[in-house]
Design a protein around this motif. Structure first.
Motif, PDB file in Angstrom:
ATOM      1  N   LEU A 110      15.770  -9.712 -23.435  1.00 36.46           N
ATOM      2  CA  LEU A 110      14.500  -9.342 -24.133  1.00 36.46           C
ATOM      3  C   LEU A 110      14.492  -7.899 -24.279  1.00 36.46           C
ATOM      4  O   LEU A 110      14.633  -7.259 -23.007  1.00 36.46           O
ATOM      5  CB  LEU A 110      13.254 -10.044 -23.733  1.00 36.46           C
ATOM      6  N   ASP A 111      14.530  -7.198 -25.190  1.00 36.42           N
ATOM      7  CA  ASP A 111      14.528  -5.843 -25.307  1.00 36.42           C
ATOM      8  C   ASP A 111      13.562  -4.943 -25.951  1.00 36.42           C
ATOM      9  O   ASP A 111      13.486  -3.940 -25.766  1.00 36.42           O
ATOM     10  CB  ASP A 111      15.832  -5.453 -26.063  1.00 36.42           C
ATOM     11  N   THR A 112      12.230  -5.808 -26.153  1.00 37.07           N
ATOM     12  CA  THR A 112      11.148  -4.993 -26.735  1.00 37.07           C
ATOM     13  C   THR A 112       9.767  -5.990 -26.285  1.00 37.07           C
ATOM     14  O   THR A 112       9.988  -7.383 -26.474  1.00 37.07           O
ATOM     15  CB  THR A 112      11.129  -5.348 -28.273  1.00 37.07           C
ATOM     16  N   ALA A 113       8.975  -5.235 -25.718  1.00 35.08           N
ATOM     17  CA  ALA A 113       7.804  -5.970 -24.990  1.00 35.08           C
ATOM     18  C   ALA A 113       6.577  -5.238 -25.188  1.00 35.08           C
ATOM     19  O   ALA A 113       6.520  -3.826 -25.235  1.00 35.08           O
ATOM     20  CB  ALA A 113       8.233  -6.203 -23.713  1.00 35.08           C
ATOM     21  N   VAL A 114       5.387  -5.897 -25.343  1.00 36.99           N
ATOM     22  CA  VAL A 114       3.960  -5.307 -25.038  1.00 36.99           C
ATOM     23  C   VAL A 114       3.397  -6.437 -24.382  1.00 36.99           C
ATOM     24  O   VAL A 114       3.287  -7.508 -24.447  1.00 36.99           O
ATOM     25  CB  VAL A 114       3.323  -5.174 -26.452  1.00 36.99           C
ATOM     26  N   VAL A 115       2.549  -5.717 -23.373  1.00 33.14           N
ATOM     27  CA  VAL A 115       1.758  -6.544 -22.264  1.00 33.14           C
ATOM     28  C   VAL A 115       0.411  -6.027 -22.189  1.00 33.14           C
ATOM     29  O   VAL A 115       0.223  -4.856 -22.176  1.00 33.14           O
ATOM     30  CB  VAL A 115       2.418  -6.202 -20.968  1.00 33.14           C
ATOM     31  N   GLY A 147     -13.051  -3.990 -15.591  1.00 25.99           N
ATOM     32  CA  GLY A 147     -13.295  -4.554 -17.066  1.00 25.99           C
ATOM     33  C   GLY A 147     -12.545  -3.469 -17.954  1.00 25.99           C
ATOM     34  O   GLY A 147     -12.440  -3.843 -19.158  1.00 25.99           O
ATOM     35  N   ALA A 148     -11.491  -2.668 -17.566  1.00 28.54           N
ATOM     36  CA  ALA A 148     -10.650  -1.892 -18.217  1.00 28.54           C
ATOM     37  C   ALA A 148      -9.502  -2.841 -18.715  1.00 28.54           C
ATOM     38  O   ALA A 148      -9.124  -3.726 -18.098  1.00 28.54           O
ATOM     39  CB  ALA A 148     -10.002  -0.796 -17.352  1.00 28.54           C
ATOM     40  N   ILE A 149      -9.273  -2.360 -20.004  1.00 30.45           N
ATOM     41  CA  ILE A 149      -8.022  -3.197 -20.628  1.00 30.45           C
ATOM     42  C   ILE A 149      -7.073  -2.452 -20.902  1.00 30.45           C
ATOM     43  O   ILE A 149      -7.122  -1.115 -21.417  1.00 30.45           O
ATOM     44  CB  ILE A 149      -8.483  -3.879 -21.960  1.00 30.45           C
ATOM     45  N   ALA A 150      -5.645  -2.797 -20.579  1.00 31.60           N
ATOM     46  CA  ALA A 150      -4.498  -1.860 -20.712  1.00 31.60           C
ATOM     47  C   ALA A 150      -3.423  -2.427 -21.572  1.00 31.60           C
ATOM     48  O   ALA A 150      -3.512  -3.763 -21.240  1.00 31.60           O
ATOM     49  CB  ALA A 150      -3.971  -1.417 -19.207  1.00 31.60           C
ATOM     50  N   THR A 151      -2.606  -1.677 -21.960  1.00 30.10           N
ATOM     51  CA  THR A 151      -1.331  -2.192 -22.596  1.00 30.10           C
ATOM     52  C   THR A 151      -0.068  -1.410 -22.027  1.00 30.10           C
ATOM     53  O   THR A 151      -0.259   0.011 -21.822  1.00 30.10           O
ATOM     54  CB  THR A 151      -1.307  -1.998 -24.144  1.00 30.10           C
ATOM     55  N   ALA A 152       0.814  -1.931 -22.004  1.00 28.95           N
ATOM     56  CA  ALA A 152       2.159  -1.473 -21.507  1.00 28.95           C
ATOM     57  C   ALA A 152       3.111  -2.004 -22.410  1.00 28.95           C
ATOM     58  O   ALA A 152       3.317  -2.961 -22.936  1.00 28.95           O
ATOM     59  CB  ALA A 152       2.644  -2.124 -20.071  1.00 28.95           C
ATOM     60  N   GLU A 153       3.938  -1.044 -23.068  1.00 29.23           N
ATOM     61  CA  GLU A 153       4.873  -1.248 -23.921  1.00 29.23           C
ATOM     62  C   GLU A 153       6.465  -0.774 -23.539  1.00 29.23           C
ATOM     63  O   GLU A 153       6.519   0.309 -22.982  1.00 29.23           O
ATOM     64  CB  GLU A 153       4.386  -0.555 -25.256  1.00 29.23           C
ATOM     65  N   ALA A 154       7.313  -1.455 -24.023  1.00 31.45           N
ATOM     66  CA  ALA A 154       8.747  -1.088 -23.584  1.00 31.45           C
ATOM     67  C   ALA A 154       9.830  -1.260 -24.689  1.00 31.45           C
ATOM     68  O   ALA A 154       9.493  -2.331 -25.593  1.00 31.45           O
ATOM     69  CB  ALA A 154       9.343  -1.556 -22.366  1.00 31.45           C
ATOM     70  N   SER A 155      10.476  -0.458 -24.810  1.00 30.20           N
ATOM     71  CA  SER A 155      11.828  -0.646 -25.941  1.00 30.20           C
ATOM     72  C   SER A 155      13.154  -0.204 -25.506  1.00 30.20           C
ATOM     73  O   SER A 155      12.866   0.877 -24.530  1.00 30.20           O
ATOM     74  CB  SER A 155      11.572   0.048 -27.342  1.00 30.20           C
TER      75      SER A 155
END
Length: 341
Positions: A215-220, A227-235
């Motif tokens: 898997l070479d592309t991801a969003v988490v 209560g905080a909402i976070a996103t992590a992204e990789a390519s």
């Protein structure tokens, strides 16, 4: 732990990152000496040792760990070997610095942490963004209430070029790449605990390797207990350079951190505006890589707890494993369910 001068450090693994750390131990840290190198590849440790003037080089990791003259070890071997080497080094009475990830299962992480605690030796893990001046300044401002309560966070890692896909183990994007972002999001949301994860990932760069587990592309997406909402992204393929950035929106302001430019030079010409971009992690985080080993060796000499602990590594791993489970099940995963399945 020790007041011996200079501090004698052995290094396990002499690949690209190991070689950089070996150079740091040899030339960049006063009061520290590179005392031994170990790598199972025939000749690898000896070649690096000859270049750096290191007196001992071996293919036998056990030989290095048994050496009574070694105070501490730096582990820069393939990820799936880390936890076992942390245990072995701790049992040998050595202070331990381990590159990320410290482990790839929670059971491994627990054994590594327990081994270090039982032996009474420091254990530090290599999350280098904590040592980057920009990320550290952001953390300090957030921790002192400078932007109020964190509400939305973002961290991303984009590598400039996909490595040989046949040599990338399954779930690497979570366990070895995004593990940095998961730690960064914890660092930029001080005191908060990740509670729920939802992840999507695919093979968009090399779809022909998806069947083999790449898997070479991801969003988490991560929800924290404050209560905080976070996103992590990789390519694994950002053709313009090595791109690492972060952002935190709080109740009283916003912070952004990270820059892909090699310098602050911007060129304006007939073809438009251009800036030279970093394409190599050791260029972008050179000073941070040095600073983390300086911090580790200082912790060993002073006897204080390292700034980045095995527990920090375990917390980031919990998020990574939840992301793996989320992709597998196509649904959200509560991190507590990993502890008590």
């Amino acid at each position: 732990m020790t007041t011996r001068q200079p501090l004698a450090v052995g290094l396990l693994g002499t690949g690209r990152m190991g070689s950089f750390h070996a150079e740091t131990l040899s030339h960049r840290l006063p009061g520290v000496r590179l005392a031994a190198l170990a790598d199972p590849v025939p000749g690898a440790a000896q070649r690096l040792g000859d270049r750096l003037g290191c007196p001992k080089a071996t293919t036998d990791v056990g030989e290095l760990l048994r050496d009574p003259d070694i105070d501490a070890v730096v582990i820069v071997t393939p990820a799936r070997t880390h936890a076992g080497l942390v245990e072995a080094a701790a049992q040998a009475g050595k202070a331990v610095y381990c590159e990320k990830p410290m482990a790839v299962t929670l059971a491994e992480a627990d054994r590594a942490i327990t081994a270090a605690a039982k032996a009474g030796v420091p254990l530090q893990v290599g999350f280098n963004r904590r040592y980057d001046p920009g990320f550290r300044a952001a953390h300090d401002k957030i921790a002192t209430g400078g932007i109020g309560t964190p509400q939305l966070l973002r961290s991303l890692t984009r590598d400039p070029k996909l490595a040989d896909p046949a040599r990338i183990p399954p779930w690497t994007i979570f366990l070895e790449t995004l593990i940095h972002d998961f730690d960064t999001l914890r660092y930029l949301n001080p005191g908060a605990v990740a509670v729920e994860v939802f992840a999507m990932a695919d093979a968009l760069i090399r779809p022909d390797f998806k069947a083999g587990g790449l898997l070479d592309t991801a969003v988490v997406t991560i929800r924290f207990d404050n209560g905080a909402i976070a996103t992590a992204e990789a390519s694994f393929q950002a053709v313009y350079g090595y791109d690492v950035r972060g952002e935190v929106l709080g109740s009283a302001g916003m912070l952004t951190v990270g820059d892909i430019r090699r310098s602050h030079l911007t060129a304006y010409g007939p073809d438009g505006v251009a800036a030279e971009c970093v394409t190599y992690d050791q260029d972008l985080f050179r000073d941070a890589y040095v600073a983390e080993l300086a911090d580790f060796t200082d912790a060993v000499r002073s006897g204080r707890t390292p700034s980045v602990t095995g527990e920090d590594a375990r917390a980031a791993l919990s998020i990574a494993l939840a992301a793996v489970e989320s992709v597998t099940t196509s649904g959200p995963v509560r991190i507590s369910d990993l502890e008590h399945p």
